[in-house]
Scaffold this active site. Structure first.
Site, short mmCIF file in Angstrom:
data_model
loop_
_atom_site.label_atom_id
_atom_site.label_comp_id
_atom_site.label_asym_id
_atom_site.label_seq_id
_atom_site.Cartn_x
_atom_site.Cartn_y
_atom_site.Cartn_z
N ARG A 1 49.17 47.58 33.58
CA ARG A 1 47.83 48.12 33.37
C ARG A 1 47.01 47.16 32.51
NH1 ARG A 1 48.89 52.92 32.83
NH2 ARG A 1 46.82 53.72 32.33
N ALA B 1 50.48 40.57 35.66
CA ALA B 1 50.20 40.96 34.27
C ALA B 1 48.85 41.65 34.14
CB ALA B 1 50.26 39.72 33.39
N HIS B 2 48.54 42.06 32.90
CA HIS B 2 47.33 42.84 32.64
C HIS B 2 46.05 42.06 32.96
CE1 HIS B 2 47.49 41.49 28.10
NE2 HIS B 2 47.56 40.49 28.94
N ASN B 3 45.09 42.79 33.53
CA ASN B 3 43.76 42.29 33.85
C ASN B 3 43.74 41.18 34.90
OD1 ASN B 3 43.45 43.28 30.74
ND2 ASN B 3 41.58 43.66 31.92
N SER C 1 44.90 38.10 32.86
CA SER C 1 43.47 37.78 33.04
C SER C 1 43.21 36.64 34.02
CB SER C 1 42.83 37.44 31.68
OG SER C 1 42.92 38.55 30.80
#
Length: 349
Positions: free
Chosen positions: A219, A240-242, A260
């Site tokens: 998330r 991974a996140h974003n 990201s």
């Protein structure tokens, strides 16, 4: 069930070359074909087997021209691989599907489940969750609080979807995959310890996404980790996140994408590719297996390979040099010794 070559050709809108009445009841690989089976030829690497296969029917592309006699009946189609996919989908659709909600499943009174759903044993659908029509949830699935799931979504055994995540229509998630676990966010403290950064975002899978077994999609810290329409993720992939993965991008097993990073549309990642965080990969990038993407990939529609990444052509040239390094080292040592000998002679003079 048995089907004749003619029936299959009519279904695929193909052309029969050979006996249209020959029948098949199973599928096989071309190198292992047996009488009564259908196989296909798509990759030129396997062309030699079409002359020796015992399969009764072979799907081939329209432009295939045999170099010698073939015993099998051919069905010529525009794209044999896509034609095979259509046949496999047809066979799969003939398998009986379960319906209804198992009495051993738990569905919160505050959750909603659409029509024609199958919810298997020990599956949990938490409060506020919304599940669309035609859902097919195998046993031991967990759907968290306020999760939204579209129509015709299949979740295999052991899938876990954490709170607030969104799954679009026609998605498939295979066994053991976890969607929406916390992103890896920790802030270093002055005393050398780490403080957890709450991950308050979610994961969004748009329509027609498929995720393999034991994959993990974290998330977002804030906002969303997004897999756009048509993305296909293989087993054991870590997102991974974003991270954002563009439409119709595919990733083979054991890829890892750090936080990201934005990956473009129509990219193809081989196995064990690693991507650093906070970078962008251009649309149409083809990434060779075990590549390490260490920064921006700005040029679209190029093939890259190596670690750190470079163009596939440069990587091939570099690989040739690497193979020659031992011999180059030996020659270098010989030259150094010769130089020392010459220097010694000059000093004596």
């Amino acid at each position: 069930m048995e089907f004749s070559a003619q029936q299959i050709a009519e279904y695929l809108k193909g052309t029969v070359v050979g006996d249209p009445n020959v029948k098949v009841s199973n599928l096989s690989k071309i190198e292992e074909g047996q009488p009564g089976t259908l196989t296909f030829l798509s990759n030129p690497k396997y062309t030699e087997f079409i002359y020796t296969t015992k399969a009764s029917v072979v799907l081939v592309n329209n432009d295939f021209t045999p170099e010698k006699e073939i015993s099998a009946t051919l069905i010529k189609v525009q794209n044999s691989y896509m034609a095979l996919a259509g046949l496999l989908s047809l066979v799969d659709s003939m398998n009986p599907k379960k319906k209804g909600i198992s009495p051993l499943a738990f569905i919160s009174e505050k959750a909603k489940v659409g029509e024609d759903a199958y919810i298997g044993e020990y599956t949990v659908i938490d409060e506020g969750a919304q599940v669309g029509d035609g859902a097919y949830f195998y046993p031991q699935v967990y759907v968290g609080t306020n999760v939204k799931i579209g129509k015709n979504v299949t979740l295999y055994p052991g899938v876990k979807i954490y709170k607030d995540c969104v799954i679009g229509d026609n998605c498939t998630v295979h066994a053991g995959t976890i969607i929406g676990a916390d992103g890896f966010g920790f802030a270093p403290s002055a005393d050398g310890t780490y403080s957890k950064i709450p991950q308050i975002g979610n994961v969004v899978l748009e329509d027609n996404v498929e995720v393999g077994a034991n994959a993990t999609i974290d998330r977002a810290t804030m906002g969303s980790t997004i897999l756009r329409k048509g993305v296909k993720i293989d087993n054991l992939v870590q997102i991974a996140h974003n991270v954002e993965v563009g439409e119709n991008t595919v990733m083979a097993a054991q890829c890892g994408v750090a936080g990201s990073t934005k990956i473009g549309k129509h990219c193809m990642f081989g196995g064990q590719v690693g991507v650093t965080g906070h970078c962008h990969v251009a649309d149409g990038t083809i990434v060779g297996a075990q590549t390490g993407i260490s920064g921006e990939v700005k040029k679209p529609n190029q093939a890259i390979q190596g670690s750190p990444h470079m163009s596939a052509l440069e990587f091939k040239k570099s690989s040739i040099c690497i193979k020659e390094l031992p011999d180059m080292r030996r020659k270098l040592i010989e030259m150094q010794n010769q130089i020392k000998e010459l220097q010694a002679l000059l000093e004596k003079k």
